[in-house]
Design an enzyme around this catalytic site. Structure first.
Site, PDB file in Angstrom:
ATOM      1  N   LYS A 160     -10.101   0.312  -2.640  1.00 20.66           N
ATOM      2  CA  LYS A 160     -10.043   0.067  -1.202  1.00 20.66           C
ATOM      3  C   LYS A 160     -10.300   1.351  -0.428  1.00 20.66           C
ATOM      4  O   LYS A 160      -9.446   2.224  -0.379  1.00 20.66           O
ATOM      5  CB  LYS A 160      -8.669  -0.502  -0.817  1.00 20.66           C
ATOM      6  CG  LYS A 160      -8.500  -0.701   0.698  1.00 20.66           C
ATOM      7  CD  LYS A 160      -7.148  -1.294   1.066  1.00 20.66           C
ATOM      8  CE  LYS A 160      -6.932  -1.265   2.572  1.00 20.66           C
ATOM      9  NZ  LYS A 160      -5.577  -1.746   2.952  1.00 20.66           N
ATOM     10  N   ASP A 216       0.855  -1.179   0.000  1.00 19.24           N
ATOM     11  CA  ASP A 216       0.000   0.000   0.000  1.00 19.24           C
ATOM     12  C   ASP A 216       0.895   1.234   0.000  1.00 19.24           C
ATOM     13  O   ASP A 216       1.441   1.613   1.034  1.00 19.24           O
ATOM     14  CB  ASP A 216      -0.922   0.014   1.226  1.00 19.24           C
ATOM     15  CG  ASP A 216      -2.013  -1.067   1.149  1.00 19.24           C
ATOM     16  OD1 ASP A 216      -1.828  -2.059   0.417  1.00 19.24           O
ATOM     17  OD2 ASP A 216      -3.051  -0.912   1.829  1.00 19.24           O
ATOM     18  N   LYS A 252      -6.748   3.317  -3.524  1.00 20.82           N
ATOM     19  CA  LYS A 252      -7.173   3.303  -2.123  1.00 20.82           C
ATOM     20  C   LYS A 252      -7.387   4.732  -1.657  1.00 20.82           C
ATOM     21  O   LYS A 252      -6.617   5.624  -2.025  1.00 20.82           O
ATOM     22  CB  LYS A 252      -6.091   2.591  -1.306  1.00 20.82           C
ATOM     23  CG  LYS A 252      -6.304   2.582   0.193  1.00 20.82           C
ATOM     24  CD  LYS A 252      -5.217   1.738   0.885  1.00 20.82           C
ATOM     25  CE  LYS A 252      -5.212   1.956   2.381  1.00 20.82           C
ATOM     26  NZ  LYS A 252      -4.125   1.224   3.062  1.00 20.82           N
TER      27      LYS A 252
END
Lengths: 336, 291, 480
Positions: free
Chosen positions: A272, A168, A236
């Site tokens: 996400k 991430d 995300k």
């Protein structure tokens, strides 16, 4: 649904889409040519998802799905091996009273904790396979991302080497707000390359936009598109360290981007939301948004994740209520 | 140039009183005229007597001119209406003379009417850039929306002007229609055709775009039904139709849901309501967000 | 089961305690009507809900007399402050009984509970609350000091927003000091009867509001009654025209809110995803049975295909079915007559070369249903581009330039509503200026508010409802 572009290196594919050299000007023109967002309409549409009434069988299905989509997360300066072991234990057995409870998709930790997470997962670690629990690591000088590119890449390589299945990363919001889209693009491309394992396979790359620091929906759309162009597997919303984080309108907007990307390339990108989704009710709203925006195909942990910690227990409480018909309480679910 | 004969009185050059359509002064397509005589029975003029086809042409001209007039700035419309007052003032004597001849007024009464009419043009000129502020609104709706309402012209207005006080009556119905940008087809008082056409000449020289006002001298009873039933007319002002079968006109107007101003008591002149009766409230919503 | 099927989530009808038969509400009493009672059926099941009294001319006369008496004796002399307090009370009771009213409205009209719960009924309460505050402030409406009510208002309302249209009519009329006789639509009288109960609970003096149920003949008798001072009608242009003729030559004041064929204009720089939502809201809200519906989509040619693709995808997520299911987006058509009209016009549109498309959706066996439909390839000359369909049917036309969009949008005898979708503020405002429509929504559609005047140009009627302008319609200038 197959497309050759997915196999291309991100930069080549971007060139193909932009139809010109990948200059700063071309990138800017491309991103600023994306359809505008009207905030009021976007927020009204997002609010409508909340009016869906998900009951009985649909609810049971949604709750289990929500659990399977969770990246069970701890991202604290105070994280210890013990804390990570405890988190992993919760992932392995979310609800001891009900063995049919599904497991979350991944545990998400800082890079230096990846090894501990892998160890604690033991045979439940997916290690790149389809079943099992993934280990996700935040990287690239998370959460601010204010470090040299060398530091960011080394951060990424370390995590991948330690076994991270997913990275991430955070984009350079400063560069984005300066209009330096090429820099943001390049960093994503380089980070993707840093996700490459010794065997030539890649850890999945989730690109964190930190939407709360992009300020406008138009920026979110452009940053989403840019991240996908540069090769992100997931986009995300946030780190969880900045407010507002994963609002439903922002998530909806990102869903619209991945839907448009699929329409254009045939390729499916994941989304996400992270930060602020703490109740089953919130999660179900998200699932409705996913299904009605991108279709049922996206109701899959491969394409949708919740970055969360307290969400799991609320979903478990709701799940127990469905099973027993009685309302449950916090002492009937375990803390991690 | 030399003069071969000496005369003590000069021979007048009489005016031909024609219609006013689309900024021009055509004769009636029907070729008809009405003879006008003064109080002592002396011939004054042969005034064009408009036909239904002239009415049709007038509506066509009005429709064509209306968007441009409505699209002019309020300041500009105000200046044009004020210009009408200015030009009228300069031609006061002519109007006094015509009113004396057709309405049998004393010079003083005729002058009073002309001056009142001039002042009424001035009054209306001042409204063009204010009526929207007085009658419009910013609406506090319960949501993230910018929301305003403004009066806009209804479009083409057909008018049967008051049958007395030819110039003042005509002004009291035409000027309010023009304030917000309507175009007008007006049938003036049958008894006062001269001032109506002379007013048309004033309008034609006051920067009012051709077609914004069209004047059909003739028989109101003959013309009004065609205007009342014309599908391309948006509003019907029957202020001067009290002696006609105005109920039938209102019924005809209902076929296309025209806005109708009824005869006496109707709507008082020189009121904002008179102007607003020929407007439509338009409400515009727009989303509002910093995001 | 696919997640998107959503398990049924029906709103319970147990909140209702309906009578089997409803009578007329005149002078504060429930009275038997002179005509044969008639039934109202639920459009989604064709099952009878209750029977309603039929008001004949004698009943209408009694109602007007009751209203006149109340105007003379109680409501007319009452202070604006007290009138306002009654209206505030009504607003509050409407909020308290909101869920019950929403269920009743969905049952009787066929519209989704989501709409009655989230739009109709909240707006009803808001309308009374808004107008209540005007009652003691009439001097500030721009009509000079002490403007006067007209007296007895005759009000005839349609079936598409039964209680909301009642609120649009009754609230300003009462705030201004008029008394009213209102005729609900023949197919949707139920919530008006519940409103009578609300008035009773609020202690509203007898005769201030009178409700006469019946059909077109009842309405005709009401608007033609010689002792009526003001007529307000919402409904079809054909009936509005007849009323305007009937009132010609009288001293009655008239406002009309009639049909429409609203253009929803989408430019190539529009916020596309929101435009799609706006198109959907514009034509599928209330099954398209909305006078201000965006029934003509004018889309710039260069984005036509992109818009159509997205629109169809979005339409596929619309859930058609049980109005009382909280997940229903599109409910039942109000009556078999209306369904027949929609079907006929769509057939006509296809016969004239349009291409109709609907998402796959299973329509219930009983009741009146029409799937959401979009018809492409429609030309300005097509019947379905001219006639009001009043159903969930979108006619799609294209344009190339802003001027062409304006010309096509205005090329209709109607002039009620329009929508503009563009990210360019200056263009939006310039086009809004040129559209001959009473309400222009830009980057949104089908929004209503009691502070916002609503009403049309041309054959869409005259007068406005809502805001200062809406209040003015129920008053005349005071003595000068």
């Amino acid at each position: 649904m197959t497309s050759t572009s997915a196999a291309l290196a991100p930069a080549e594919r971007a060139v193909q889409l932009l139809g010109s050299d990948l200059s700063e000007v071309a990138l800017r023109q491309h991103l600023e040519g994306l359809p505008a967002v009207d905030a009021v309409g976007l927020e009204a549409r997002a609010a409508r998802f909340g009016t869906r009434s998900i009951k009985t069988t649909s609810k049971a299905q949604a709750l289990d799905l929500a659990i399977r989509m969770i990246d069970l997360t701890t991202l604290q300066g105070a994280d210890t091996r013990g804390k990570v072991r405890s988190l992993v234990a919760k992932a392995l057995v979310p609800d001891a009273s009900d063995p049919s409870t599904p497991r979350p998709a991944a545990v998400c930790v800082y890079g230096d904790m990846v090894g501990h997470a892998v160890e604690a997962l033991g045979p439940a670690w997916s290690a790149g396979k389809d079943d099992g629990i993934n280990v996700a690591a935040v990287a690239t000088a998370f959460p601010a991302g204010r470090a040299s590119i060398e530091v960011k890449l080394q951060d990424t390589r370390d995590a991948v080497a330690a076994g991270a299945d997913e990275i991430d990363m955070v984009i350079d919001r400063g560069a984005f707000l300066e209009g330096n889209y090429g820099k943001v693009f390049d960093e994503i491309v380089l980070t993707k390359e840093a996700c490459r394992r010794a065997d030539g396979s890649y850890a999945h790359l989730k690109v964190i936009l930190e939407t709360g620091e992009l300020f406008t929906y138009d920026n979110v759309r452009r940053a989403s598109w840019l991240s996908i162009l540069a090769g992100g597997d997931f986009i995300k919303t946030s780190t969880g360290k900045v407010q507002p984080a994963a609002t439903l309108p922002v998530t909806l907007l990102m869903l619209q981007v991945v839907r448009d990307w699929e329409r254009l390339t045939g390729e499916r990108i994941g989304v996400k939301p992270a930060g602020g989704i703490s109740t089953a009710k919130d999660a179900i709203k998200h699932l409705v948004a996913v299904a009605e925006t991108c279709g049922e195909a996206w109701l899959d942990p491969k394409l949708y994740r919740f970055g969360a910690s307290s969400l799991l227990n609320d979903v478990l409480l709701q799940r127990q209520k469905l099973t027993t018909g009685r309302y449950s309480g916090p002492d009937y679910v375990t803390i991690d | 140039m030399t003069t071969t004969t000496k005369t003590t009185t000069r021979l007048d050059v009489p005016k031909t009183y024609k219609l006013f359509i689309g900024g021009g002064f055509p004769r009636s397509e029907s070729g008809r005229v009405t003879e006008v005589r003064d109080g002592e029975g002396r011939f004054v003029a042969n005034v064009a007597k408009a036909s239904r086809k002239d009415a049709r042409e007038a509506v066509r001209a009005a429709r064509k001119a209306q968007p441009g007039w409505a699209g002019a700035t309020a300041y500009n419309r105000g200046q044009v209406l004020y210009r009408v007052a200015e030009v009228l003032e300069g031609r006061k004597a002519q109007f006094v003379d015509e009113l004396q001849r057709t309405e049998g007024l004393s010079a003083a009464r005729a002058r009073a009417q002309v001056e009142e009419a001039i002042d009424l043009w001035v009054w209306h000129a001042g409204w063009t850039d204010k009526i929207a502020q007085v009658a419009g609104s910013a609406n506090p709706v319960a949501g993230p929306y910018f929301n305003i309402s403004v009066p806009e012209p209804t479009g083409v207005v057909a008018i049967v002007a008051p049958q007395s006080q030819g110039l003042l009556g005509l002004t009291s119905v035409v000027a309010p229609a023009l304030v917000m940008g309507n175009a007008v087809v007006v049938v003036p008082a049958a008894s006062s055709p001269l001032v109506a056409i002379s007013l048309a000449e004033v309008l034609a020289t006051s920067d009012l775009p051709g077609g914004v006002v069209n004047v059909l001298t003739g028989d109101p009873a003959e013309l009004a039904p065609w205007l009342a039933s014309h599908a391309d007319v948006n509003a019907l002002d029957l202020t001067g139709a009290g002696d006609l079968d105005w109920v039938a006109l209102e019924v005809a107007a209902a076929d296309t849901l025209k806005r109708v101003i009824r005869p006496e008591p109707g709507i008082a002149p020189e009121t904002p309501q008179r102007i607003l009766a020929l407007t439509e409230t338009k409400t515009v919503w727009h989303t509002k967000s910093r995001m | 089961m696919a997640f998107l099927d959503y398990a049924p989530a029906p709103e319970s009808t147990s909140i209702l305690s309906l009578r089997e038969d409803y009578r007329l509400w005149i002078g504060g009493e429930w009275v038997t009507g002179g005509g044969e009672p008639f039934a109202s059926v639920s459009p989604s099941t064709e099952r009878q809900i209750a029977t309603f009294a039929y008001a004949d001319e004698g009943d209408v006369d009694a109602a007007v007399r009751a209203a006149r008496a109340a105007f003379r004796d109680t409501w007319g002399p009452m202070s604006g402050r007290d009138r306002g307090k009654f209206l505030f009370r009504i607003a509050r009771i409407l909020q308290e009984r909101a869920r019950e009213l929403a269920v009743a409205e969905s049952l009787d009209n066929g519209k989704p509970i989501r709409e009655t719960r989230d739009a109709d009924i909240p707006l009803v309460a808001q309308w009374f609350f808004h107008c209540a505050g005007w009652a003691d402030k009439l001097d500030h409406l721009g009509l000079g000091a002490a403007p006067q009510p007209h007296g007895v208002a005759a009000q005839v309302i349609p079936w598409n927003f039964p209680l909301l249209m009642l609120a649009w009519k009754v609230a300003p009329a009462l705030a201004a000091g008029n008394t009213v006789v209102l005729k609900p639509a023949e197919t949707t009288p139920l919530t008006a009867m519940l409103f009578a109960e609300v008035c009773e609970q609020a202690g509203l003096p007898a005769g201030v509001v009178n409700l006469v149920t019946g059909d077109g003949a009842t309405g005709a008798a009401l608007v033609r009654h010689p002792d009526v001072d003001k007529v307000a009608f919402t409904g079809s242009t054909a009936v509005g025209r007849e009323i305007a003729k009937a009132l010609a030559g009288t001293s009655k004041k008239l406002t009309l809110e009639l049909g429409g064929k609203g253009a929803n204009i989408v430019f190539d720089d529009a916020p596309l995803d929101q435009a799609i939502e706006g198109i959907v809201d514009g034509i599928f809200f209330n099954q398209g049975q909305v006078c201000c519906a965006g029934s003509r989509l004018l889309v710039q040619e260069n984005v036509h295909d992109a818009v159509m693709d997205r629109l169809k995808e979005r339409m596929a997520t619309l859930r058609v079915g049980d109005p009382l299911d909280k997940n229903t987006d599109v409910g039942a058509i109000n009556s078999s007559e209306q369904l027949e009209r929609i079907t006929r016009l769509v057939d006509r549109g296809v016969a004239e070369g349009g291409e109709a498309w609907s998402p796959a959706c299973e329509l219930p066996q009983e009741g009146y249903w029409f799937a959401p439909t979009v018809i492409t390839g429609v030309e300005a000359s097509s019947t379905i581009a001219r006639e009001e369909i009043f159903g969930p049917v979108l006619s799609v036309l294209t344009f190339r330039t802003p001027d062409e969009a304006i010309a096509k949008a205005n090329n209709t005898p109607y002039g009620l509503s329009a929508g503009i979708w563009s990210d360019k503020g200056s263009r939006v405002l310039a086009i809004a200026d040129k559209l001959r429509a009473g309400v222009v929504w830009t980057n949104t559609f089908n929004k209503f508010d009691p502070a916002s005047p609503f009403g049309g140009y041309k054959e869409s009627g005259y007068g406005r409802e809502g805001g200062v302008q809406g209040m003015q319609a129920y008053l005349k200038a005071g003595e000068r």
